[in-house]
Scaffold this active site. Structure first.
Site, PDB file in Angstrom:
ATOM      1  N   GLU A  57      10.425  12.823 -33.699  1.00  0.00           N
ATOM      2  CA  GLU A  57      10.015  11.890 -34.183  1.00  0.00           C
ATOM      3  C   GLU A  57       8.758  12.116 -34.973  1.00  0.00           C
ATOM      4  O   GLU A  57       7.913  13.028 -34.814  1.00  0.00           O
ATOM      5  CB  GLU A  57       9.422  10.920 -33.007  1.00  0.00           C
ATOM      6  CG  GLU A  57       8.453   9.710 -33.112  1.00  0.00           C
ATOM      7  CD  GLU A  57       7.793   8.935 -32.256  1.00  0.00           C
ATOM      8  OE1 GLU A  57       7.292   9.704 -31.331  1.00  0.00           O
ATOM      9  OE2 GLU A  57       7.719   7.955 -32.306  1.00  0.00           O
ATOM     10  N   ASN A 126       9.321   3.166 -37.841  1.00  0.00           N
ATOM     11  CA  ASN A 126       9.395   4.616 -37.202  1.00  0.00           C
ATOM     12  C   ASN A 126      10.942   4.949 -37.406  1.00  0.00           C
ATOM     13  O   ASN A 126      11.773   4.364 -36.383  1.00  0.00           O
ATOM     14  CB  ASN A 126       8.656   4.563 -35.987  1.00  0.00           C
ATOM     15  CG  ASN A 126       8.352   5.869 -35.325  1.00  0.00           C
ATOM     16  OD1 ASN A 126       9.148   6.879 -35.628  1.00  0.00           O
ATOM     17  ND2 ASN A 126       7.716   5.805 -34.569  1.00  0.00           N
ATOM     18  N   LYS A 143      13.016   2.514 -35.021  1.00  0.00           N
ATOM     19  CA  LYS A 143      12.601   2.501 -33.440  1.00  0.00           C
ATOM     20  C   LYS A 143      12.477   1.210 -32.898  1.00  0.00           C
ATOM     21  O   LYS A 143      12.119  -0.003 -33.536  1.00  0.00           O
ATOM     22  CB  LYS A 143      11.510   3.229 -33.303  1.00  0.00           C
ATOM     23  CG  LYS A 143      10.803   3.407 -32.005  1.00  0.00           C
ATOM     24  CD  LYS A 143       9.522   4.287 -31.960  1.00  0.00           C
ATOM     25  CE  LYS A 143       8.965   4.701 -30.727  1.00  0.00           C
ATOM     26  NZ  LYS A 143       7.673   5.296 -30.870  1.00  0.00           N
ATOM     27  N   GLU A 162       0.702   2.374 -32.584  1.00  0.00           N
ATOM     28  CA  GLU A 162       2.076   2.225 -33.430  1.00  0.00           C
ATOM     29  C   GLU A 162       2.411   0.814 -33.444  1.00  0.00           C
ATOM     30  O   GLU A 162       3.097   0.249 -34.361  1.00  0.00           O
ATOM     31  CB  GLU A 162       3.156   2.687 -32.112  1.00  0.00           C
ATOM     32  CG  GLU A 162       3.189   4.295 -32.273  1.00  0.00           C
ATOM     33  CD  GLU A 162       4.728   4.627 -31.859  1.00  0.00           C
ATOM     34  OE1 GLU A 162       5.735   4.323 -32.090  1.00  0.00           O
ATOM     35  OE2 GLU A 162       4.427   5.349 -30.583  1.00  0.00           O
ATOM     36  N   CYS A 188      11.582   8.250 -28.940  1.00  0.00           N
ATOM     37  CA  CYS A 188      10.334   8.214 -28.123  1.00  0.00           C
ATOM     38  C   CYS A 188      10.375   7.287 -26.948  1.00  0.00           C
ATOM     39  O   CYS A 188      11.213   7.526 -26.107  1.00  0.00           O
ATOM     40  CB  CYS A 188       9.145   8.403 -28.849  1.00  0.00           C
ATOM     41  SG  CYS A 188       7.884   8.940 -27.796  1.00  0.00           S
ATOM     42  N   ASN A 213       6.867  11.995 -29.344  1.00  0.00           N
ATOM     43  CA  ASN A 213       5.614  12.532 -29.313  1.00  0.00           C
ATOM     44  C   ASN A 213       4.854  11.836 -27.961  1.00  0.00           C
ATOM     45  O   ASN A 213       4.577  10.505 -28.355  1.00  0.00           O
ATOM     46  CB  ASN A 213       4.692  11.924 -30.636  1.00  0.00           C
ATOM     47  CG  ASN A 213       4.979  12.943 -31.991  1.00  0.00           C
ATOM     48  OD1 ASN A 213       4.359  13.517 -32.275  1.00  0.00           O
ATOM     49  ND2 ASN A 213       6.079  12.443 -32.387  1.00  0.00           N
TER      50      ASN A 213
HETATM   51  N1  CDT Z   1       5.541   8.070 -29.318  1.00  0.00           N
HETATM   52  C1  CDT Z   1       5.867   7.229 -28.458  1.00  0.00           C
HETATM   53  O1  CDT Z   1       6.648   6.166 -28.402  1.00  0.00           O
HETATM   54  N2  CDT Z   1       4.970   7.539 -27.329  1.00  0.00           N
HETATM   55  C2  CDT Z   1       5.174   7.020 -26.182  1.00  0.00           C
HETATM   56  C3  CDT Z   1       3.770   6.960 -25.621  1.00  0.00           C
HETATM   57  C4  CDT Z   1       3.387   5.962 -24.643  1.00  0.00           C
HETATM   58  S1  CDT Z   1       1.875   5.510 -24.407  1.00  0.00           S
HETATM   59  C5  CDT Z   1       1.261   4.635 -25.484  1.00  0.00           C
HETATM   60  C6  CDT Z   1       6.118   7.202 -25.102  1.00  0.00           C
HETATM   61  O2  CDT Z   1       6.766   6.587 -24.365  1.00  0.00           O
HETATM   62  O3  CDT Z   1       6.028   8.843 -24.902  1.00  0.00           O
END
Ligand code: CDT
Length: 338
Positions: A57, A126, A143, A162, A188, A213
């Site tokens: 991502e 995204n 996304k 985000e 993600c 990420n």
């Molecule tokens: N990039 C991404 O979607 N990261 C989320 C972090 C969650 S905490 C706000 C994840 O689900 O890994």
């Protein structure tokens, strides 16, 4: 690659996949420096005879939602957005990424790339694109599940904005016949939701590509921090097994601008087993030979959806007017009454 048509003769349908984990990208790292790193991984994938290399991502920039990059009020993005806008691509391929497309075509290898997309009419997504062996974009995914928060929350050590910087996808989860298989994409946070895999499973997906990420510190509930790696594999292994599909989970990991993120890139079989896993938290390519016909072993037995699913029992999942079984049945069921 050794491919046959779906349901054709008995030659195995194999897809060699490379999961190209990235280490940190700094705030001031130029696009061309990042693209050089991606090119090195793509070439390594070609050396290993991969058909497809999957990047994470937001693979072109640092994970910029960790900062407030506009006026930061309760409303939408406002004020000076020069730095914020610099993290988005206005076109794909862009000038900086053209080299990646050219090299993929020269090497006859597909790739999947995550980036921040700013459309001509001002929408921010995204996004993931799937690129074929000719260097052409064959599919785009935006996304669906956008995590984090909308407004600046100064109490956090770092932000997860985000929900300020990206809109939710209007398109959903499609699958695509590409590179000899039936391929889907997710990004993600999508990987944590069973519906992500099931919607693609119902469309016969054979390989789900997922970039992520994931900060190792979750401010709203730090008790989850030590479980981050467990939850990462838990959801992807379950999604693979319950839908009879390969899953390729690719991290941008390591300590990026002071924030530690999960690595643990993994390639997961339809059995739910991890068949390859990254051992570092930096740039690293892992590969696996994926037998796409293995999906059928699960799709035609334990998870024969047509035979065993009971969609009429699942209406609370998608019908916003039903919140309980009592709603579904129009009354409380006797065995639920007291
Ligand atoms: N990039 C991404 O979607 N990261 C989320 C972090 C969650 S905490 C706000 C994840 O689900 O890994």
């Amino acid at each position: 690659m050794n491919t046959t048509s779906h349901g054709g003769d008995h030659q195995p349908r194999e897809l060699w996949v490379g999961a190209a984990q990235l280490g940190p990208i700094t705030r001031d790292e130029s696009r061309s420096d990042v693209v050089d790193r991606l090119l090195a991984l793509l070439r390594q994938g070609a050396e290993y005879r991969c058909d497809l290399v999957v990047f994470p991502e937001l693979a072109l920039t640092t994970f910029f939602p960790r900062w407030i990059l506009d006026d930061g009020g309760d409303g939408p993005i406002s004020g000076d957005t020069t730095e914020l806008d610099s993290y988005y691509e206005l076109e794909m391929p862009s000038r900086a990424t053209q080299a990646l497309f050219d090299e993929a075509k020269r090497l006859a290898i597909g790739f999947c790339l995550g980036y921040a997309e700013l459309t001509p009419d001002g929408h921010r997504y995204n996004t993931y694109v799937l690129v074929d062996r000719l260097g052409e974009i064959t599919a785009k995914y935006r996304k669906v599940h956008i995590p984090g928060h909308e407004a600046h929350e100064p109490w956090r050590k770092f932000q997860h904005l985000e929900r300020r910087y990206f809109e939710e996808s209007p398109d959903g989860f499609e699958v695509h016949d590409a590179l000899g298989g039936r391929i889907g994409m997710a990004i993600c946070n999508d990987r944590r939701w069973p519906e992500t895999y099931r919607v693609m499973g119902l469309q016969g997906v054979e390989m789900v590509l997922i970039g992520y990420n994931t900060p190792l510190s979750y401010a709203p509930d730090p008790s989850q921090n030590p479980l981050a790696a467990f939850h990462n594999h838990l959801v992807m292994q379950a999604g693979a097994y319950q839908n009879g599909t390969w899953v390729v989970g690719v991290a941008k990991g390591g300590i990026e601008e002071g924030v530690e993120s999960l690595a643990q890139t993994a390639i997961i079989a339809p059995s739910g087993q991890i068949v390859a896993q990254a051992t570092t938290i930096g740039d690293e390519l892992i590969t696996a030979r994926c037998d796409l016909d293995m999906c059928e072993r699960y799709k035609k037995t334990l998870f024969d959806f047509d035979r065993y699913r009971r969609p009429e029992m699942y209406s609370v999942i998608t019908d916003p007017t039903t919140r309980s079984l009592a709603d579904v049945h129009g009354r409380a069921r006797p065995d639920f009454e007291h």
